[in-house]
Design an enzyme around this catalytic site. Structure first.
Site, PDB file in Angstrom:
ATOM      1  CD  GLU A 193      -3.101  -1.072   2.117  1.00  0.00           C
ATOM      2  OE1 GLU A 193      -2.924  -0.421   3.158  1.00  0.00           O
ATOM      3  OE2 GLU A 193      -4.170  -1.670   1.850  1.00  0.00           O
ATOM      4  CD  GLU A 221      -3.826  -6.237   2.497  1.00  0.00           C
ATOM      5  OE1 GLU A 221      -4.680  -5.529   3.085  1.00  0.00           O
ATOM      6  OE2 GLU A 221      -2.605  -6.068   2.611  1.00  0.00           O
TER       7      GLU A 221
END
Ligand code: BG6
Length: 489
Positions: free
Chosen positions: A175, A387
């Protein structure tokens, strides 16, 4: 549902959220080791030094450090084809800049990798998942110092060399765009920039009180791009068959109304938060809109004109694009609109969607939309959802069973949406659900925000014996994998 043959079904976790053993085997302190837990309304607390008598969730996490064999056996029982986990830099180089790697750390990961392979599970390794050795934060102010670029490359290269014949899939930074989306999370977890006045505090303080220096943060992000590109290049030299990807937190955004001003604002947010980092890592250069955004933030953009860096970015583009997808939210210029209850991610409530107990809006169609968007933005680039999951309070029945039908519902709808995207023509290669085994929440530091197919008996007050049990979703996901996504009943 036509998922490709060899589709990488599995689950994902991160070292600081599930390993525990925070000083075992010579590991050094990582930034998350300095954090206490919070909850949906209470930000986590940062401690500049370890205090006695308080509970740090990452120190024991779910004790994977001592239970990895049992856990991998459970993943294998579900039929996992792929397991995404991260390596803790501080296990390999306890201070981040040590001359020699720590053999005990390398061996720990080697055993895990070997066990995965033995069970027919493909490892997918994130090199930097929201943790930096704390010494690098104190000594260099994290990625703000360009020396950390080469330290990261040394760490990455050490892992590539050691596991070159055992691991094919790698991700550089988890991220990476969180540094733009949430300054606090970015500073702490990603670029590791904590100002001296906060490091020198004599008492712990709320996560949200930490000072932000936007110039340093944005330069730190740039240095991460360079570090990622250098690592990709070095990795390909070590093994040309490596597939090295990026990882973006994609919070899909819709305009709240058809007001053209909402449209423009949505495009702006999408460009800045979702697209900028992916463009640099997939296309090898900053997108046209980056400079103006940064200048509007008061950033001196001289660092973007470094010709050597531009060359490195061009040469170190990733082999595949990966992202996390949990939710969508709405964007509007109307300041009175109802906000979602997540100060880190922001955004307005969507009247058509329901949300989790943590305010994350559930939007499977948004996943199909996002996959289509990414496939057109980055043609010919394989995509993976690394995810996706539903954080919820779980109830253990008297007989020990856990009926998490809400989680099954969430996954069913998202997998269906992925299947539709595959039919649309999206080159999707895999799916690893987040927190396939319950672990510590990154955002709130809670155990109570559970994502797993496997329940872990561990609680926010530090009680619980770490025992594992299978939730209803465990048996459901097993069936999904066995049928390659055809049986979602
Ligand atoms: C992603 C992170 O942001 O979301 C994970 O990569 C994190 O580390 C996951 O755990 C879920 O967020 P949270 O705050 O519910 O743990």
């Amino acid at each position: 549902m036509a998922f490709p043959k060899n589709f990488l079904w599995g689950g994902a976790v991160a070292a600081n959220q599930y390993e525990g053993g925070y000083l075992d085997g010579g590991k050094g302190l990582s930034v998350p080791d300095m954090l206490l837990g919070g909850d949906v309304n209470t930000p986590r607390t940062f401690c500049p030094k370890i205090e006695t008598g308080v509970f740090y969730p990452s120190h024991t996490a779910i004790d994977f450090y001592h239970r990895w064999k049992e856990d991998i056996a459970l993943f294998a029982e579900m039929g996992f084809k792929c397991f995404r986990f991260s390596i803790s830099w501080a296990r390999i180089f306890p201070n981040g800049d040590d001359a020699q790697p720590n053999e005990a750390g390398l061996k720990f990961y080697e055993d895990i990798i070997d066990e995965c392979r033995r069970c027919g599970i493909e490892p997918l390794i994130t090199l930097n998942h929201y943790e930096l050795p704390f010494e690098l934060v104190k000594k260099y102010r994290g990625y703000f110092d360009r020396k950390v670029i080469d330290l990261f490359v040394k760490y990455a290269t050490t892992c590539f060399e050691r596991f070159k014949d055992k691991v094919k899939y790698w991700l550089t930074f988890n991220e990476i765009n969180m540094t733009l989306m949430s300054p606090t999370v970015g500073n702490l977890y990603s670029v590791g920039i904590i100002q001296d006045e906060d490091l020198n505090r004599t008492a712990p303080c709320k996560f949200s009180e930490l000072k932000d220096n936007p110039q340093q943060r944005i330069e730190g992000l740039h240095n991460q791009f360079v570090a990622s590109a250098k690592a990709v290049k070095a990795g390909h030299k070590i093994n040309p068959n490596f597939k090295i990807g990026n990882m973006i937190c994609h919070v899909t955004r819709y305009p709240l109304t058809p007001n053209p001003k909402d449209m423009l604002e949505t495009q702006r947010a999408d460009h800045l938060f979702n697209d900028l980092c992916g463009d640099v890592q997939v296309r090898g250069a900053y997108p046209f809109f980056a400079k103006k955004f940064y200048r509007d933030m008061g950033i001196d953009t001289a660092f973007m004109d470094n010709e050597d860096d531009k060359k490195i970015l061009r040469e170190g583009t990733v082999d595949f694009y990966t992202f996390s997808y949990y939710m969508s939210n709405c964007v509007t210029v109307d300041e009175t609109a109802d906000k979602i209850n997540d100060s880190m991610l922001g955004g307005a409530k969507n009247p058509y969607l329901k949300a989790s107990d943590w305010g994350w809006q559930i939007d499977p169609d948004g996943l199909r939309w996002t996959l289509n968007k990414l496939a057109s933005r980055y043609p010919d680039t394989p995509i993976m959802v690394v995810e996706n999951g539903f954080g919820a309070f779980d109830k253990v029945e008297a007989d020990g069973s856990i009926h998490d039908d809400y989680r099954i519902r969430y996954f069913r709808e998202h997998i269906k949406a992925m299947g539709e995207a595959v039919e649309d023509g999206v080159p999707l290669i895999g799916y690893t659900t987040w927190g396939c085994i319950d672990c510590v929440s990154a955002g709130t530091g809670q155990y109570a925000k559970r994502y797993g197919f496997i329940y872990v008996n561990r609680h926010d007050d530090g009680t619980g014996d770490f025992s594992r049990s299978r939730k209803d979703s465990f048996f459901w996901y097993k069936k999904v994998i066995a049928s390659n996504g055809a049986d979602l009943s």
